[in-house]
Design an enzyme around this catalytic site. Structure first.
Site, PDB file in Angstrom:
ATOM      1  N   GLY A  53     -41.175  70.012  24.629  1.00  0.00           N
ATOM      2  CA  GLY A  53     -42.461  70.221  25.294  1.00  0.00           C
ATOM      3  C   GLY A  53     -43.046  71.535  24.844  1.00  0.00           C
ATOM      4  O   GLY A  53     -42.317  72.410  24.378  1.00  0.00           O
ATOM      5  N   CYS A  80     -34.593  70.457  22.655  1.00  0.00           N
ATOM      6  CA  CYS A  80     -35.469  71.626  22.666  1.00  0.00           C
ATOM      7  C   CYS A  80     -35.818  72.044  24.095  1.00  0.00           C
ATOM      8  O   CYS A  80     -34.956  72.513  24.819  1.00  0.00           O
ATOM      9  CB  CYS A  80     -36.699  71.313  21.815  1.00  0.00           C
ATOM     10  N   TYR A  81     -37.044  71.832  24.554  1.00  0.00           N
ATOM     11  CA  TYR A  81     -37.390  72.170  25.937  1.00  0.00           C
ATOM     12  C   TYR A  81     -36.410  71.508  26.908  1.00  0.00           C
ATOM     13  O   TYR A  81     -35.999  72.108  27.906  1.00  0.00           O
ATOM     14  CB  TYR A  81     -38.820  71.704  26.240  1.00  0.00           C
ATOM     15  N   HIS A 168     -35.072  69.306  16.485  1.00  0.00           N
ATOM     16  CA  HIS A 168     -35.678  68.000  16.774  1.00  0.00           C
ATOM     17  C   HIS A 168     -35.064  66.897  15.903  1.00  0.00           C
ATOM     18  O   HIS A 168     -35.406  66.799  14.726  1.00  0.00           O
ATOM     19  CB  HIS A 168     -37.186  68.053  16.530  1.00  0.00           C
ATOM     20  N   GLU A 170     -35.693  63.799  16.081  1.00  0.00           N
ATOM     21  CA  GLU A 170     -36.603  62.656  15.917  1.00  0.00           C
ATOM     22  C   GLU A 170     -37.545  62.792  14.731  1.00  0.00           C
ATOM     23  O   GLU A 170     -38.091  61.804  14.265  1.00  0.00           O
ATOM     24  CB  GLU A 170     -37.419  62.442  17.212  1.00  0.00           C
ATOM     25  N   ASP A 226     -53.604  43.477  16.790  1.00  0.00           N
ATOM     26  CA  ASP A 226     -53.025  43.258  18.113  1.00  0.00           C
ATOM     27  C   ASP A 226     -53.355  41.874  18.672  1.00  0.00           C
ATOM     28  O   ASP A 226     -52.460  41.155  19.122  1.00  0.00           O
ATOM     29  CB  ASP A 226     -53.507  44.338  19.100  1.00  0.00           C
ATOM     30  N   LYS A 368     -47.132  50.146  17.807  1.00  0.00           N
ATOM     31  CA  LYS A 368     -47.889  49.448  16.762  1.00  0.00           C
ATOM     32  C   LYS A 368     -47.000  48.938  15.626  1.00  0.00           C
ATOM     33  O   LYS A 368     -47.167  47.810  15.150  1.00  0.00           O
ATOM     34  CB  LYS A 368     -48.936  50.412  16.193  1.00  0.00           C
TER      35      LYS A 368
END
Ligand code: XMP
Length: 512
Positions: A53, A80-81, A168, A170, A226, A368
């Protein structure tokens, strides 16, 4: 389906964490950071990830969490945060910092190899972006890895199954980050790899059948990714109970109506009602130059046409929509994090609130990229599954000033050339959007021996993650030259082509 819960503390990467874990075959859901431990327990989460964050844990409005979350008995990973929060809540010490540190580092292990880091190579690259940092570990924790900029790159209390990463995992700059997240999901939380698009299709079809029974479902098909995937999925689930309505508003790309009719009507044999409403739309738009008025007129007329078409296809109890997961997440907005402020543009013109339908939203769980994979799995052609976004008001917002059938024809043909050249050169799928805009100005040129006085086309090509910000794409000069000469040679009414080199902000992607 086993699920890992992710608490969102406002990181721009929260959705990336969710997607990465899903890529490891484990379903994830994002929760507001204030979610109560009870809710997570009732949802049956198998593990919890605390996102990063932008805030300092010392900031006055720093997002807090229900401390009981750490005690519900499932593994927790703080990133992290999230690690700072664990440190603070469990009796460690967190040092305040008034600047953020960004950058690459490399990981070095300490002591016994943590399950979290199993299979990770010593020295492999990691990516940091943090303000505060952990200074003293809470009781029971040990250091599992360090990096150049942190003595607490990875920490753990393996008995209580609580883990923390200062970096991180990710982001793609962390070379083996996905392995770390997979270790957390599989080795530590014990989740199986159940989340595949095949399994999604199977359980969603069952859920759709259970929801609608023998009822009829109506879907507004726009030809976009979509609604196309939603149509294919619903058709797989309930066959002829699905009724699709496609409205040609006269503002579509070249051959668009034919593509939709052929793919869904002829090829897939979906009950498809195509309404050619172009004359009505163009009549209402005659003389209108104000962009906002154009949008309003198109939105209202769409509802009118859709409503009429809906009544003509017979009674239906359900209305399907292609809502995606990012529209469903209750995002947090902390510290002006742009990712949290994303608002999707209204879907297909915006449907009225008072329609007496029960909603069916088969893509609600998906990001998506997953929607595209579902589309491929269902056999939709690449041309549909991988197409670029196209705005609801269509070419109206790319035909500047007054819209006339002649100008639309010019724009459609120029746009076709842009798409064709982008596809031929392999650039189409590398960018977010690429299209032509018709400017309401004429300029002087020479064609052969004659003087011309014709329209100008602006070519717009941008890259973007989500449409909220965008960069103009540095296309090769040869490609730009090819696009330009083809437009001039093949599109009557154009004698000048320009390339838009504005990013967003300050420019928007569309010109109106
Ligand atoms: P702007 O022009 O606001 O566009 O930078 C951001 C993204 O949204 C698309 N867009 C729309 N999509 N209805 C839509 O469904 C709309 O009214 C609309 N306006 C813009 C645009 O193509 C870009 O991808």
């Amino acid at each position: 389906m086993e699920v890992i819960g992710i608490l969102d503390f406002g990181s721009q990467y929260t959705q990336v964490i969710a997607r990465r874990v899903r890529e490891c075959g484990v379903y994830t859901e994002i929760f507001h950071h204030k979610v109560k431990a009870r809710v997570l327990r009732e949802r049956g989460v198998r593990g919890i990830i605390l996102s990063g964050g932008p805030a300092s844990v010392y900031a006055r409005n720093a997002p807090k969490m229900d401390p009981a979350v750490l005690g519900i008995g499932v593994p927790v990973l703080g990133i992290c945060y999230g690690l700072q929060l664990i440190g603070g809540l469990m009796g460690g010490e967190v040092a305040r910092s008034d600047h953020r540190e960004y950058g690459k580092g490399s990981i070095r292990f300490r002591g016994r190899r943590s399950d979290l880091l199993s299979g990770v190579t010593a020295g492999s690259q990691i990516w940091n972006s943090h303000g505060d940092r952990l200074e003293r570990l809470p009781k029971g924790f040990r250091v599992a890895a360090i990096s150049e900029n942190s003595p607490y790159a990875a920490v753990e209390d393996a008995d209580r199954r609580i883990y923390g990463l200062q970096f991180h995992p990710e982001v793609s700059h962390t070379a083996e980050g996905k392995k770390i997240l997979a270790n957390f999901a599989h080795k530590i939380c014990g989740c199986r790899s159940e989340w595949t698009m095949r399994s999604f299709i199977q359980h969603t079809c069952e859920a759709i059948r259970a929801q609608v029974g023998p009822g009829r479902v109506i879907l507004g098909l726009s030809g976009g990714v979509d609604s196309s995937v939603a149509a294919a999925l619903l058709h797989e689930a309930i066959g002829d109970q699905l009724r699709c309505i496609f409205v040609d508003n006269g503002l579509l790309r070249k051959n668009e109506a034919r593509l939709v009719e052929e793919q869904f009507g002829k090829h897939m044999r979906i009950h498809l009602k195509c309404v050619d409403a172009s004359r009505g739309f163009l009549r209402l738009l005659r003389g209108v130059t104000d962009p906002e008025r154009k949008r309003k007129i198109i939105g209202n007329e769409f509802i009118r046409v859709f409503e009429r078409a809906r009544r003509s296809v017979g009674k239906a109890k359900f209305l399907a929509q292609g809502t995606l997961y990012p529209d469903v997440i209750e995002s947090v907005s902390i510290g002006g994090n742009p990712a949290a402020l994303i608002k999707s543009h209204h879907n297909v013109g915006g449907l009225p609130d008072d329609m007496e339908f029960e909603l069916v939203e088969p893509l609600r769980q998906l990001f998506k990229d997953e929607v595209r994979r579902v589309g491929e799995e269902l056999g939709l052609p690449r041309e549909i599954v991988w197409r670029q976004p196209f705005p609801g008001p269509g070419l109206a917002v790319r035909c500047l000033g007054e819209i006339t059938p002649e100008k639309l024809e010019i724009l459609r043909n120029a746009d076709w050339v842009v798409i064709d050249e982008m596809k031929r050169s392999g650039w189409y799928h590398k960018v977010w959007q690429s299209f032509a805009v018709l400017l309401p100005v004429r300029s002087v040129g020479v064609m052969g021996d004659e003087r011309s006085y014709d329209y100008t086309i602006a070519v717009r090509v941008v890259e973007s993650q989500d449409g909220m910000t965008a960069d103009w794409v540095k296309l090769p000069y040869e490609l730009l030259g090819q696009i330009s000469s083809r437009i001039i040679n093949e599109v009557k009414g154009v004698n000048r082509v320009t390339f838009d080199i504005t990013s967003k902000p300050p420019g928007t992607i569309e010109w109106e």
